[in-house]
Write a protein that holds these residues in place. Sequence first.
Motif, mmCIF file in Angstrom:
data_model
loop_
_atom_site.group_PDB
_atom_site.id
_atom_site.type_symbol
_atom_site.label_atom_id
_atom_site.label_comp_id
_atom_site.label_asym_id
_atom_site.label_seq_id
_atom_site.Cartn_x
_atom_site.Cartn_y
_atom_site.Cartn_z
ATOM 1 N N THR A 97 -18.354 -2.954 13.316
ATOM 2 C CA THR A 97 -18.784 -4.205 12.681
ATOM 3 C C THR A 97 -18.200 -5.414 13.407
ATOM 4 O O THR A 97 -16.987 -5.443 13.657
ATOM 5 C CB THR A 97 -18.274 -4.239 11.231
ATOM 6 O OG1 THR A 97 -18.374 -2.917 10.711
ATOM 7 C CG2 THR A 97 -19.030 -5.212 10.374
ATOM 8 N N GLN A 122 0.827 -1.208 0.000
ATOM 9 C CA GLN A 122 0.000 0.000 0.000
ATOM 10 C C GLN A 122 0.865 1.264 0.000
ATOM 11 O O GLN A 122 0.462 2.293 -0.507
ATOM 12 C CB GLN A 122 -0.880 0.041 1.263
ATOM 13 C CG GLN A 122 -1.770 -1.162 1.472
ATOM 14 C CD GLN A 122 -3.109 -1.017 0.771
ATOM 15 O OE1 GLN A 122 -3.218 -0.299 -0.217
ATOM 16 N NE2 GLN A 122 -4.111 -1.712 1.265
ATOM 17 N N VAL A 154 -16.767 4.512 11.682
ATOM 18 C CA VAL A 154 -17.205 3.247 11.060
ATOM 19 C C VAL A 154 -15.981 2.351 10.911
ATOM 20 O O VAL A 154 -15.056 2.683 10.164
ATOM 21 C CB VAL A 154 -17.826 3.479 9.656
ATOM 22 C CG1 VAL A 154 -18.115 2.155 8.963
ATOM 23 C CG2 VAL A 154 -19.103 4.312 9.737
ATOM 24 N N ASP A 157 -2.842 1.288 9.836
ATOM 25 C CA ASP A 157 -3.790 0.739 8.870
ATOM 26 C C ASP A 157 -3.124 0.726 7.499
ATOM 27 O O ASP A 157 -2.464 1.709 7.132
ATOM 28 C CB ASP A 157 -5.040 1.648 8.821
ATOM 29 C CG ASP A 157 -6.328 0.884 8.558
ATOM 30 O OD1 ASP A 157 -6.252 -0.158 7.887
ATOM 31 O OD2 ASP A 157 -7.391 1.335 9.008
ATOM 32 N N MET A 178 -4.417 0.839 4.417
ATOM 33 C CA MET A 178 -4.954 1.973 3.676
ATOM 34 C C MET A 178 -6.040 2.668 4.497
ATOM 35 O O MET A 178 -5.897 3.756 4.969
ATOM 36 C CB MET A 178 -5.519 1.489 2.323
ATOM 37 C CG MET A 178 -6.199 2.551 1.501
ATOM 38 S SD MET A 178 -5.190 4.021 1.231
ATOM 39 C CE MET A 178 -3.836 3.355 0.298
ATOM 40 N N LEU A 215 -24.683 2.718 4.866
ATOM 41 C CA LEU A 215 -23.407 3.347 5.247
ATOM 42 C C LEU A 215 -23.252 4.689 4.548
ATOM 43 O O LEU A 215 -22.856 5.679 5.158
ATOM 44 C CB LEU A 215 -22.223 2.455 4.862
ATOM 45 C CG LEU A 215 -21.835 1.327 5.802
ATOM 46 C CD1 LEU A 215 -20.547 0.686 5.333
ATOM 47 C CD2 LEU A 215 -21.662 1.812 7.242
ATOM 48 N N TYR A 243 -24.050 -3.313 7.937
ATOM 49 C CA TYR A 243 -25.030 -2.521 7.189
ATOM 50 C C TYR A 243 -24.827 -2.697 5.697
ATOM 51 O O TYR A 243 -23.744 -3.078 5.246
ATOM 52 C CB TYR A 243 -24.879 -1.038 7.547
ATOM 53 C CG TYR A 243 -25.300 -0.745 8.958
ATOM 54 C CD1 TYR A 243 -26.647 -0.582 9.272
ATOM 55 C CD2 TYR A 243 -24.371 -0.679 9.977
ATOM 56 C CE1 TYR A 243 -27.052 -0.346 10.574
ATOM 57 C CE2 TYR A 243 -24.752 -0.443 11.286
ATOM 58 C CZ TYR A 243 -26.098 -0.282 11.581
ATOM 59 O OH TYR A 243 -26.489 -0.063 12.869
ATOM 60 N N GLU A 303 -14.248 6.388 1.277
ATOM 61 C CA GLU A 303 -15.691 6.322 1.012
ATOM 62 C C GLU A 303 -16.383 7.592 1.509
ATOM 63 O O GLU A 303 -17.265 8.130 0.842
ATOM 64 C CB GLU A 303 -16.300 5.093 1.712
ATOM 65 C CG GLU A 303 -15.886 3.784 1.061
ATOM 66 C CD GLU A 303 -16.189 2.534 1.896
ATOM 67 O OE1 GLU A 303 -15.884 1.437 1.434
ATOM 68 O OE2 GLU A 303 -16.714 2.669 3.018
ATOM 69 N N ILE A 310 -4.324 1.054 -2.719
ATOM 70 C CA ILE A 310 -5.645 0.581 -3.161
ATOM 71 C C ILE A 310 -6.671 1.704 -2.971
ATOM 72 O O ILE A 310 -6.434 2.650 -2.212
ATOM 73 C CB ILE A 310 -6.063 -0.700 -2.391
ATOM 74 C CG1 ILE A 310 -7.140 -1.471 -3.174
ATOM 75 C CG2 ILE A 310 -6.545 -0.369 -0.988
ATOM 76 C CD1 ILE A 310 -7.370 -2.877 -2.672
#
Length: 468
Positions: A306, A193, A269, A370, A372, A353, A348, A378, A232
């Motif tokens: 999640t 990445q 999220v 992280d 990416m 979302l 969801y 998003e 990505i």
Amino acid sequence: MAERSSFVVVANRLPVDEVIVDGERQWRPSPGGLVTALHPVLTQHRGTWIGWAGGDGEAPEPFELEGINIHPVPLSAEELERYYEGQSNATIWPLYHDAVETPVYKRRWREAYRMVNQRFAQAAAEVAEEGATVWVQDYQLQLVPAMLREMRPDLRIGFFLHIPFPPIELFMQMPFRAEILRGLLGADLVGFQQRLAAQNFVRLARHLLGLRYEGQSIQVDGRKVKAGAFPISIDTADMERMAADPKVQARAKEIRAELGDPETVILGVDRLDYTKGIELRLKAFRELLADGKLKVPDAVMVQVATPSRERVEHYQTLRVKVEREVGRINGEFGKVGMPAVHYLHQSYSKQELAAMYVAADVMMVTPLRDGMNLVAKEYVACRSDRGGALVLSEFAGAATELRQSFLCNPHDPDGVKDALLRAVAAEPAELKRRMRVMQRHLRTHDVAEWARSFLNELGVPETDAAPD
Ligand code: ADQ
């Protein structure tokens, strides 16, 4: 015998979900960036996707779905526990994320990892045509490139790591470190990445195996193995379209109303994962409430977490800690019918979302590390109104590209609080300016471009990975 292909993807999971219709098992495509990006290449080449279908025991027979050959690989309950939950998610995942949780090392997990990797490699060797391209994905399958090359030296092999690749000092903890490294070096191209991750990799090759490199190209047994950064991305146009849909826009308004029409909606999220910095984000919010800098009900937070890897111990402990913190904040600062934090431990649809992204004034993406982070991208893609502010950790791969976000160091609580307050207070004109630059970037750097650039570098002749 399974059909042979000139383009093969090997990933831990298949891009399909099992559904039961009238008591009968059926498969439907599971939505995801990776499959969207690779779909055109796969259909063009009658490609095959090799992966696990979920469940334990025998695998379903290979089948075709929307022009892609689906080739399931079985995993037993014991292999799931050792290869997937153990070696992949309790050893490699924490080690590659700066060891923010202590990695657990077990011999029997390593053995299972080896065995399962061999099974995936074998499946690829069987379905790949002479001279085919095989693209192996992610940390669960790092031994596959070398295993596959051993069986099929005629193949062109690519590997992409979706998570960070750690610095030498950390990688050296791994008990079978040389085997992992040699596994990856079986590929012709190893993609990361971040540029820093690619550098970690080439330096490690010299340090651990004494291999020579020039630039990002390593000399291995008379072959050249290239390393490189291929950040990505998301299907930007699709996300923009979805967010602009009147139904999604109406749902966003409804969400705000359901929250009591506060001045500021703060959103998180994430998969419920200890790398995502959920606890520190909650703590920053609590301290701002305690300092009187934010007030309920003017400001509310929504945290979607999640469910993820629920049988791994680190994840069970994290859930307890996060839920305790949510309880504490609501206990101290909530009012009857007005919680300070709305905590949602649920999955969801992408539409829901998108509605949440549209509804949020401030999006908090604060991972400790992280690869990416697609949530950040998003959110930006959904804000066609050019409203909203993104608070982003410097330790997310996305921070290299989304420079106009409110960047923060997640290890510094005051820094996180400061970034959040600046985001809350920013003028609409400033937010618009920041969003515009980031959106422009995402339009040209989408997931199709990611696939195209990787396959180009790998030298795949037909590189129209996704038509514009
Ligand atoms: P993840 O760690 O899973 O991915 P991320 O990149 O944020 O992290 O992707 C999560 C995806 O799941 C997003 O597309 C998001 O919309 C979706 N999602 C999250 N919560 C959801 C919910 N409640 N319901 C439905 N969907 C939800 C790993 C690496 C990342 C890297 C990606 C891709 O850890 O660093 O960006 O792979 O390479």
